[in-house]
Design a protein around this motif. Structure first.
Motif, PDB file in Angstrom:
ATOM      1  N   MET A 223     -84.759   5.336  16.573  1.00  0.00           N
ATOM      2  CA  MET A 223     -84.909   3.924  16.908  1.00  0.00           C
ATOM      3  C   MET A 223     -86.386   3.558  16.881  1.00  0.00           C
ATOM      4  O   MET A 223     -87.250   4.396  17.152  1.00  0.00           O
ATOM      5  N   GLU A 224     -86.661   2.305  16.569  1.00  0.00           N
ATOM      6  CA  GLU A 224     -88.037   1.835  16.615  1.00  0.00           C
ATOM      7  C   GLU A 224     -88.523   1.851  18.064  1.00  0.00           C
ATOM      8  O   GLU A 224     -87.866   1.313  18.951  1.00  0.00           O
ATOM      9  N   PRO A 225     -89.651   2.475  18.350  1.00  0.00           N
ATOM     10  CA  PRO A 225     -90.152   2.506  19.737  1.00  0.00           C
ATOM     11  C   PRO A 225     -90.593   1.123  20.180  1.00  0.00           C
ATOM     12  O   PRO A 225     -90.842   0.230  19.364  1.00  0.00           O
ATOM     13  N   PHE A 226     -90.688   0.963  21.484  1.00  0.00           N
ATOM     14  CA  PHE A 226     -91.137  -0.326  22.024  1.00  0.00           C
ATOM     15  C   PHE A 226     -92.625  -0.514  21.754  1.00  0.00           C
ATOM     16  O   PHE A 226     -93.433   0.401  21.954  1.00  0.00           O
ATOM     17  N   ARG A 227     -92.969  -1.681  21.290  1.00  0.00           N
ATOM     18  CA  ARG A 227     -94.363  -2.040  21.067  1.00  0.00           C
ATOM     19  C   ARG A 227     -94.663  -3.339  21.795  1.00  0.00           C
ATOM     20  O   ARG A 227     -93.823  -4.239  21.857  1.00  0.00           O
ATOM     21  N   GLU A 228     -95.860  -3.422  22.323  1.00  0.00           N
ATOM     22  CA  GLU A 228     -96.250  -4.642  23.021  1.00  0.00           C
ATOM     23  C   GLU A 228     -96.211  -5.830  22.063  1.00  0.00           C
ATOM     24  O   GLU A 228     -96.725  -5.754  20.950  1.00  0.00           O
ATOM     25  N   PRO A 229     -95.592  -6.923  22.479  1.00  0.00           N
ATOM     26  CA  PRO A 229     -95.511  -8.086  21.583  1.00  0.00           C
ATOM     27  C   PRO A 229     -96.883  -8.722  21.380  1.00  0.00           C
ATOM     28  O   PRO A 229     -97.770  -8.654  22.242  1.00  0.00           O
ATOM     29  N   LEU A 230     -97.052  -9.326  20.228  1.00  0.00           N
ATOM     30  CA  LEU A 230     -98.303 -10.013  19.934  1.00  0.00           C
ATOM     31  C   LEU A 230     -98.468 -11.206  20.877  1.00  0.00           C
ATOM     32  O   LEU A 230     -97.523 -11.949  21.137  1.00  0.00           O
ATOM     33  N   GLY A 231     -99.659 -11.373  21.382  1.00  0.00           N
ATOM     34  CA  GLY A 231     -99.924 -12.486  22.288  1.00  0.00           C
ATOM     35  C   GLY A 231     -99.534 -12.230  23.723  1.00  0.00           C
ATOM     36  O   GLY A 231     -99.464 -13.183  24.519  1.00  0.00           O
ATOM     37  N   ALA A 232     -99.278 -10.980  24.098  1.00  0.00           N
ATOM     38  CA  ALA A 232     -98.933 -10.677  25.484  1.00  0.00           C
ATOM     39  C   ALA A 232    -100.108 -10.994  26.392  1.00  0.00           C
ATOM     40  O   ALA A 232    -101.273 -10.791  26.032  1.00  0.00           O
TER      41      ALA A 232
END
Length: 241
Positions: A223-232
């Motif tokens: 699965m794709e790992p969690f990445r911080e969303p842009l603009g957090a």
């Protein structure tokens, strides 16, 4: 003999003396009567004796999730709870101290963002609570690789003789581009509990397709790992020179 001109007194029963004279049916609803039977009926309709009974809650729908999907959900939960939410709360508090909140864009956006974060935190917590007990049980069943259950990667042949490979994952992990289908989808239901060599029917609104199971494999589904969303909000801002 003398005759009295006054009318004789009517006789009253003891019960009538206590409760007053009885009214005839013709007096009900007359102009001089204070009783309104229509109003009594309307009052009974508007004010029922019992309130509506709440419907009993149904059983909680069980759900499954792959180990990689569960880890991604945990990472997102930790990020939102420990980093993103405190950062947004700080921005909202700063914006609220600037005065009028009705036209304060920072305040309005921050409050809306807080609602989204809290909703996602509740979702991840509830998903983790419902899925935690089913992950290990399905993994143990898959070790034999003789029947299709959750977490299986299945190779099957369609009516035209073309081979397809799909992995059966949770309803929140579907990725059709990678061949990840939900265990509750029509195709997932058709493949469930089948063995190599079995023929199953995929029933669709347009037609029914016959599938042949070729191979079953139980291996970790990436699965794709969690990445911080842009603009957090919690992401450090890079100062431009």
């Amino acid at each position: 003999m003398y005759h009295s001109t006054s009318s004789p007194r009517p006789s009253h029963s003891p019960r009538e003396g206590l409760s007053g004279p009885r009214r005839g049916t013709s007096e009900i609803g007359s102009p001089t009567s204070t009783r309104n039977p229509m109003a009594d009926w309307q009052m009974r309709e508007k004010r029922p004796l019992r309130g509506p009974r709440p419907e009993p809650t149904g059983p909680t729908l069980k759900n499954y999730i792959t180990p990689a999907g569960l880890q991604r959900l945990k990472d997102e939960h930790v990020f939102l709870l420990r980093r993103e939410r405190p950062a947004v709360v700080e921005v909202v508090a700063w914006a609220a101290s600037n005065g009028d909140r009705s036209e304060n864009a920072d305040y309005l956006y921050g409050k809306r963002r807080l609602g989204q974060i809290d909703s996602r935190i509740r979702f991840s917590h509830e998903t983790h609570r419902r899925c935690r007990g089913h992950r290990s049980r399905r993994s143990a069943q898959g070790s034999a690789a003789t029947r299709v259950f959750f977490g299986a990667t299945v190779t099957y042949k369609d009516t035209a003789g073309l081979e397809h490979v799909v992995s059966i994952v949770g309803i929140d992990e579907v990725d059709l581009d990678r061949g990840y289908i939900s265990w509750r989808s029509p195709l997932g239901n058709a493949l469930m509990k089948a063995s190599p060599g079995d023929r199953v029917d995929l029933r669709a609104p347009a037609k029914t397709e016959h599938l042949e199971i070729i191979e079953i494999e139980y291996a970790p589904i990436p699965m794709e790992p969690f990445r911080e969303p842009l603009g957090a909000q919690s992401t450090p801002k890079v100062e431009r020179s």
